[in-house]
Design an enzyme around this catalytic site. Structure first.
Site, mmCIF file in Angstrom:
data_model
loop_
_atom_site.group_PDB
_atom_site.id
_atom_site.type_symbol
_atom_site.label_atom_id
_atom_site.label_comp_id
_atom_site.label_asym_id
_atom_site.label_seq_id
_atom_site.Cartn_x
_atom_site.Cartn_y
_atom_site.Cartn_z
ATOM 1 N N HIS A 1 -27.536 110.366 20.017
ATOM 2 C CA HIS A 1 -27.419 111.369 22.036
ATOM 3 C C HIS A 1 -28.518 113.009 21.695
ATOM 4 O O HIS A 1 -28.757 112.831 20.759
ATOM 5 C CB HIS A 1 -26.255 111.165 22.474
ATOM 6 C CG HIS A 1 -25.325 112.025 21.772
ATOM 7 N ND1 HIS A 1 -24.744 112.484 20.224
ATOM 8 C CD2 HIS A 1 -24.843 113.461 22.078
ATOM 9 C CE1 HIS A 1 -24.030 113.225 20.747
ATOM 10 N NE2 HIS A 1 -23.836 114.118 21.238
ATOM 11 N N HIS B 1 -26.219 117.285 17.402
ATOM 12 C CA HIS B 1 -27.049 116.448 17.048
ATOM 13 C C HIS B 1 -28.690 116.226 16.268
ATOM 14 O O HIS B 1 -28.902 115.304 15.993
ATOM 15 C CB HIS B 1 -26.559 114.915 17.768
ATOM 16 C CG HIS B 1 -25.415 115.010 17.329
ATOM 17 N ND1 HIS B 1 -24.520 114.203 17.580
ATOM 18 C CD2 HIS B 1 -24.356 115.588 18.185
ATOM 19 C CE1 HIS B 1 -23.137 114.123 16.941
ATOM 20 N NE2 HIS B 1 -23.162 115.204 18.659
#
Length: 266
Positions: free
Chosen positions: A59, A64
């Site tokens: 995502h 991330h």
């Protein structure tokens, strides 16, 4: 958490306060999952003397994807990621039913759409680096917890968790954060009489005292100790209703009440 002698396998690269960036290794090649920071990934690549071939994203959150551009620039790795999310770079857009197959990394993963934490969140289930079965689930499922609902609905997240819970018991759950002890403290408030939960809480506490990661866990364990996967259990439903102060009509309402409870639990 790195073993320079390992020729195949998966290791967690600690980042920020509590993130794990998962490094998949097969021989002299590697892939990394959700590299929020390039520096510790580059250090691990150099330490283990491996070349980065692929980057897998679940995502769009910065913790991330923050290292993607630098890693692509320095290694030329191919980036795989969710079809409908805004990413810093993506070579191959993925959605439910797609596969990522990289034989040189002993990697064969099925893509699952798991919206809830974000609208386009995906997970990768299958085999990588000699480990099978596994799931890289980002911030959808945690050890004894799940991600907050930043962009999705309770129904979406409940269905996404059900999709992950349908994987085999022995599936290793590679989530992205070391949230286990705080999740377990809340889970025991929900199910104080759950013996498996009490035992796992004690074990996880000992692991953290030794500075060991508590993840990956397995789906078999999560089904025993994670309230978000236990919305059909009468004790969990009753606890959620009692905390919400109202009757709950179905499992989605139970899930929503549990998520709200966890949001404010201290």
């Amino acid at each position: 958490m790195h073993d320079a002698g390992t020729r195949a396998g998966i290791s967690g690269i600690p980042a920020f306060n509590d993130n794990y960036l998962w490094l998949v290794r097969q021989g002299t090649l590697a892939a990394v999952v959700d590299p929020g920071d390039a520096a510790p990934v580059m250090a691990a690549l150099q330490q283990q003397r491996v070349q980065l071939r692929a980057i897998l994203l679940t995502h769009h959150h910065k913790d991330h994807v923050g290292g993607v551009l630098e890693l692509v620039e320095r290694t030329g790795a191919t980036v795989f990621g969710p079809a409908s999310e805004k990413l810093p770079h993506c070579d191959r857009r993925l959605s439910q039913g797609d596969r990522v197959t990289l034989p040189e990394l002993d990697l064969d993963l099925e893509v699952l759409d798991v919206p809830g934490h974000t609208a386009g969140h995906i997970a990768y289930a299958g085999r990588a680096g000699g480990v099978e079965p596994l799931v890289f689930c980002g911030d959808t499922l945690f050890a004894s917890g799940c991600g907050r609902l930043f962009e999705g609905t309770p129904r979406q997240m409940h269905e996404s968790l059900a999709k992950l819970a349908a994987l085999p018991d022995e599936t290793r759950v590679y989530c992205a954060h070391e949230y286990t002890l705080s999740n377990l403290a809340w889970a025991r408030a929900v199910e104080p009489d759950n013996a498996a939960l009490r035992e796992w809480h004690e074990q996880a506490g000992q692991m953290r005292d030794r500075d060991q990661p508590t993840v990956p866990t397995t789906l078999g364990l999560e089904r025993q100790v994670n309230p978000f996967l236990r919305t059909a259990h009468p004790q969990v439903a009753a606890a959620a209703a009692a905390h919400a102060g109202k009757p709950l009509a179905d499992e989605v309402e139970v899930f929503a009440a549990l998520r709200e409870w966890k949001n404010h639990f201290r």
